[in-house]
Structure formats: C-alpha cells, structure tokens
Design a protein around this motif. Structure first.
Motif, mmCIF file in Angstrom:
data_model
loop_
_atom_site.group_PDB
_atom_site.id
_atom_site.type_symbol
_atom_site.label_atom_id
_atom_site.label_comp_id
_atom_site.label_asym_id
_atom_site.label_seq_id
_atom_site.Cartn_x
_atom_site.Cartn_y
_atom_site.Cartn_z
ATOM 1 N N LEU A 180 0.995 -1.070 0.087
ATOM 2 C CA LEU A 180 -0.149 -0.169 0.015
ATOM 3 C C LEU A 180 0.904 1.200 -0.021
ATOM 4 O O LEU A 180 1.856 1.396 0.765
ATOM 5 C CB LEU A 180 -0.862 -0.154 1.316
ATOM 6 C CG LEU A 180 -1.917 -1.221 1.215
ATOM 7 C CD1 LEU A 180 -2.631 -1.124 2.775
ATOM 8 C CD2 LEU A 180 -2.820 -1.054 0.049
ATOM 9 N N ASN A 181 0.499 2.192 -0.689
ATOM 10 C CA ASN A 181 1.061 3.487 -0.829
ATOM 11 C C ASN A 181 2.562 3.346 -1.406
ATOM 12 O O ASN A 181 3.356 4.356 -1.183
ATOM 13 C CB ASN A 181 1.214 4.245 0.622
ATOM 14 C CG ASN A 181 -0.382 4.578 1.108
ATOM 15 O OD1 ASN A 181 -1.086 4.826 0.217
ATOM 16 N ND2 ASN A 181 -0.306 4.340 2.434
ATOM 17 N N GLY A 182 2.818 2.084 -1.952
ATOM 18 C CA GLY A 182 4.131 2.210 -2.539
ATOM 19 C C GLY A 182 5.296 1.739 -1.611
ATOM 20 O O GLY A 182 6.733 1.468 -1.949
ATOM 21 N N GLU A 183 5.067 1.701 -0.183
ATOM 22 C CA GLU A 183 6.224 1.339 0.838
ATOM 23 C C GLU A 183 6.470 -0.050 0.632
ATOM 24 O O GLU A 183 5.625 -1.138 0.536
ATOM 25 C CB GLU A 183 5.352 1.523 2.252
ATOM 26 C CG GLU A 183 6.519 1.271 3.390
ATOM 27 C CD GLU A 183 5.803 1.619 4.767
ATOM 28 O OE1 GLU A 183 6.489 1.206 5.593
ATOM 29 O OE2 GLU A 183 4.444 1.885 4.774
ATOM 30 N N SER A 184 7.605 -0.366 0.719
ATOM 31 C CA SER A 184 8.431 -1.660 0.855
ATOM 32 C C SER A 184 7.971 -2.371 2.062
ATOM 33 O O SER A 184 7.463 -1.850 3.143
ATOM 34 C CB SER A 184 9.946 -1.612 0.697
ATOM 35 O OG SER A 184 10.459 -1.028 -0.309
ATOM 36 N N CYS A 185 7.941 -3.840 2.015
ATOM 37 C CA CYS A 185 7.541 -4.629 2.918
ATOM 38 C C CYS A 185 8.442 -4.564 4.117
ATOM 39 O O CYS A 185 9.781 -4.095 3.985
ATOM 40 C CB CYS A 185 7.326 -5.886 2.306
ATOM 41 S SG CYS A 185 9.158 -6.746 1.980
ATOM 42 N N ASN A 186 8.084 -4.716 5.423
ATOM 43 C CA ASN A 186 8.965 -4.851 6.460
ATOM 44 C C ASN A 186 9.893 -5.948 6.540
ATOM 45 O O ASN A 186 9.485 -7.005 6.446
ATOM 46 C CB ASN A 186 7.940 -5.009 7.724
ATOM 47 C CG ASN A 186 8.714 -4.641 8.956
ATOM 48 O OD1 ASN A 186 9.195 -3.668 9.000
ATOM 49 N ND2 ASN A 186 8.529 -5.566 9.988
#
Length: 409
Positions: free
Chosen positions: A67-73
């Motif tokens: 979501l929102n282009g954020e990379s995964c944790n």
C-alpha cells in the motif's frame, strides 16, 4: 488468490503474466517453490483460515504489492543490484555503483563500502563491509547499538508478514489457481493481526530468539540434567544428582551441607544419613562448635589471676599490680603493701593469742592449784565499795530536816 497481473519484476516477466512497468507500487521478491498451510490458522478470536493446500514448483519468483508504494517490513537491497526500497514517505533508496547510499537520486549522508540496505519498522538501515550497522534518523546516519535490533538485522533474510495482506502474499505460491482464501483479500488489513510464525516452532518473538523449550531456562538446580517432556505437568523433568531431590532438584538431602561442620571443618559422609566432622586444629564437637580449652591442662594463674581460653592457647587475666604469663610478676608498691598488711595481721594474731593464754593461765592457777592471784585485789575492791556506800548513807542522814510541833493552850 493467484498473482497480480501488474507486478514489476527485475527480469521484465512475472510468471508468464504481462507486466505493468509504469506502476511503482508493486514489489517482487524471491519465494519458495512450495508452501503448505496448516489445516487451521487462527488470525483473530473470530477469524479462521480454511484448510488449503497450494503448490507449484516451476517458478521461483512471486510478487508482493504494498500500500502507498511502501516496501515490505524487512525488505533487503544488496550491493550490485538495481533493487530499491520505498519508505513510508515514498522516498526511494538504493545502493549506487560506488557502494554509497542514494535517496531519491541524491547522496544520503556520508557512506562508503555499503553492502546492503534493510527496511525494518519504518527505518532504513545500512551495513558496511566492516559489518557495522547504521540507521537513518533525522537526515543523518547514527550507529545502531541495540542488541535486539542488531540480532534481527544480522539474521534477516527478507520480508516478514505483519498484516493480513502480507500473510496472504507470503502464503501464495507461483500458481494461477484460485483458492478458498480469496475472501480474505476483500477484508481490510487493518482489522486483523497476524503474528509472525518462526521457521522453528520451538522459538517465538519478533526475532525468533525466545525459546519455547523449558530446559533452555535451566530450571534444574545443582548441575542436574533437564529433559523436555511434554507429558510432565511443567513440560520437563529433572534427573537429579545424588543427594538432591524435588521437582527442580532444589532440595538437598545430603548429610553434609554447607554449614554442617563449623570453623572450616571437613564433613565426611559415612552413609546417606550419617556424617563425621574432621575439625580444624583447636576445635572439637559433633559440628566443631566447641573451642578446645587449654585452661584445663593444669594451668595456674598466680596472684588471683583468671585463666581465659583462646584458640590453640590460653591467657591469664591478671589483677592490678601483677603481670606476666601466669601473673607471677608483682609491682614494687604492691609488694610493700602486701608486707605491711601481713605485718599488721601477724601483730593482731599475736595479741589475740597472748590474751587467750593469759586467761587460761589464770584459770589454771585458781581452779587447779588453788592459787587465786586476784584475791587480794578483789578484797580491796569490796572494802572500797563498802566504805563508799557507808559514806553516802551518812551524808544523806545529815541532810535530813527535823520539824517540831508545839501545842499552846
């Protein structure tokens, strides 16, 4: 569930599905060739995943949308690749060809010899060739010293699922078949919590560093052996060493304990219940509790001194005026006073004896030999007493007044 048709891969393909290269909000990463779900996985008190099994081994890459282009944790970018990390602020991070970190196409602070970037819990970390970790905070790099964070960074191998969306993607395999899990994808990920499952079921925690095995916390005392045993009430059993008992071998039943023999005495076990104490020099008793008294070994303290036992010896406590090992030395003034006191004592004794002898001699002469030495003296004393009485009587008669009465007619 299947794979999204617009996932961008580094090699330009995505499991034979067309690529939508203009969408930067998708992230791809390596996936295992086969994944199997447990029969039942509980995500919330009222939410349960149905039993599902999906498998395919032909392709080794899968896609993951953020979501929102954020990379995964837990996303990782290694040096020598063209991969990027997108943080929560939509900033793009990458490692340039000269091993320095770039943010949105500009140098991100002073860096050198960077070997990898890691995005974890909303923070970007980088590791240099010396294996030192740095975190990006307030537009600068700060050395990371938290041991838990370092433990995760050094052991991280990729993204870790933290939401339902992440969990669904991590459970996907390279297959285009539909699954009974598809209904979950329509749910809002903010309404669910999916705990991270460690690869080793014996460990839990954010870093999979908390052991579930009871024996790993060493519950057994006194070097006893611990065995994990799920049939036991506590999940383990202790094989106690000789002389110890109890659930955790914490009850000492040995006859010889820490303070059985006092004063540094040596405790010797005769059997499981009896012992003897080999006492150190100067002590005796069952527990070496008594000090040997050397005053009982024919020791005499002179001049009324008092013997006091001490360890391996004795001491004479002397009165005032005396000194020495046995109080044998007397001060000069004290000697003079002793002689004077003795002299008066002798004189008094001689006087008493003389008087006593005088009385005995007089009684012997009177009652045995009939000689009354004091007869004349007694007679003279009686005569003087009689004369004195007679004189007193005459004086009284002379002082008497005579009264004469006459009758006149």
């Amino acid at each position: 569930v299947g794979l999204p048709a617009d996932c961008k891969l580094a090699d330009g393909t995505c499991d034979l599905i067309p690529v939508k290269k203009a969408d930067p909000t998708k992230k791809c990463f390596d996936a295992p060739t086969t994944t199997t779900l447990a029969p039942t996985t509980t995500l919330a008190p009222t939410t349960t995943l149905p039993s599902t099994t999906a498998s395919r081994s032909a392709t080794k890459r899968r896609c993951k949308a953020r979501l929102n282009g954020e990379s995964c944790n837990g996303a990782i970018v290694r040096n020598g690749t063209n991969e990027t990390i997108i943080d929560a602020n939509n900033a793009t991070w990458t490692i340039f060809s000269n091993s320095t970190v770039f943010k949105d196409g500009l140098t991100a602070g002073p860096t050198a010899n960077v070997i990898q970037l890691v995005y974890w819990n909303g923070t970007v970390y980088h590791e240099n060739e010396n294996h030192d970790w740095w975190q990006w905070i307030n537009d600068t790099w700060i050395s990371e010293s938290d041991t838990q964070v370092l433990s995760y960074l050094n052991s991280s191998s990729g993204c870790t699922p933290t939401t339902i969306s992440d969990l669904i993607t991590s459970l996907e395999t390279t297959t285009v078949e539909t699954s009974s899990l598809s209904y979950i994808s329509n749910k809002s990920s903010s309404n669910y919590f999916a705990p991270y499952s460690c690869n080793d079921s014996n460990y839990i925690g954010d870093f999979c560093n908390i052991s579930m095995k009871p024996c790993d916390i060493d519950p057994c005392y006194d070097m006893s052996n611990c065995t994990n045993n799920s049939s036991q009430r506590l999940g383990y059993s202790c094989n106690c060493m000789s002389g110890f008992t109890g659930i955790n071998c914490d009850v000492n039943i040995q006859p010889c304990k820490v303070n059985t023999c006092l004063q540094n005495g040596l405790c010797i076990e005769m059997n499981v219940t009896d012992f003897i104490c080999n006492c150190s020099q100067g002590y005796m008793g069952i527990h070496c509790q008594d000090m040997i008294s050397y005053c009982n070994r024919n020791v005499t303290c002179l001049n009324e001194g008092i013997c006091r036992p001490i360890l391996l010896d004795y001491k004479c406590e002397c009165l005032y005026g005396s000194s020495g090992r046995h109080c044998e030395n007397l001060a000069a003034g004290f000697v003079i006073r002793q002689y004077v006191a003795k002299s008066f004592s002798y004189i008094a004794i001689i006087g008493i004896v003389a008087v006593y002898l005088f009385v005995i001699i007089l009684d012997t002469l009177k009652y045995i030999f009939g000689i009354d030495v004091a007869r004349n003296e007694r007679r003279e004393l009686r005569h003087k007493r009689n004369l004195h009485k007679k004189k007193n009587l005459e004086e009284q008669q002379a002082r008497k007044t005579h009264l004469v009465l006459r009758y006149i007619d």
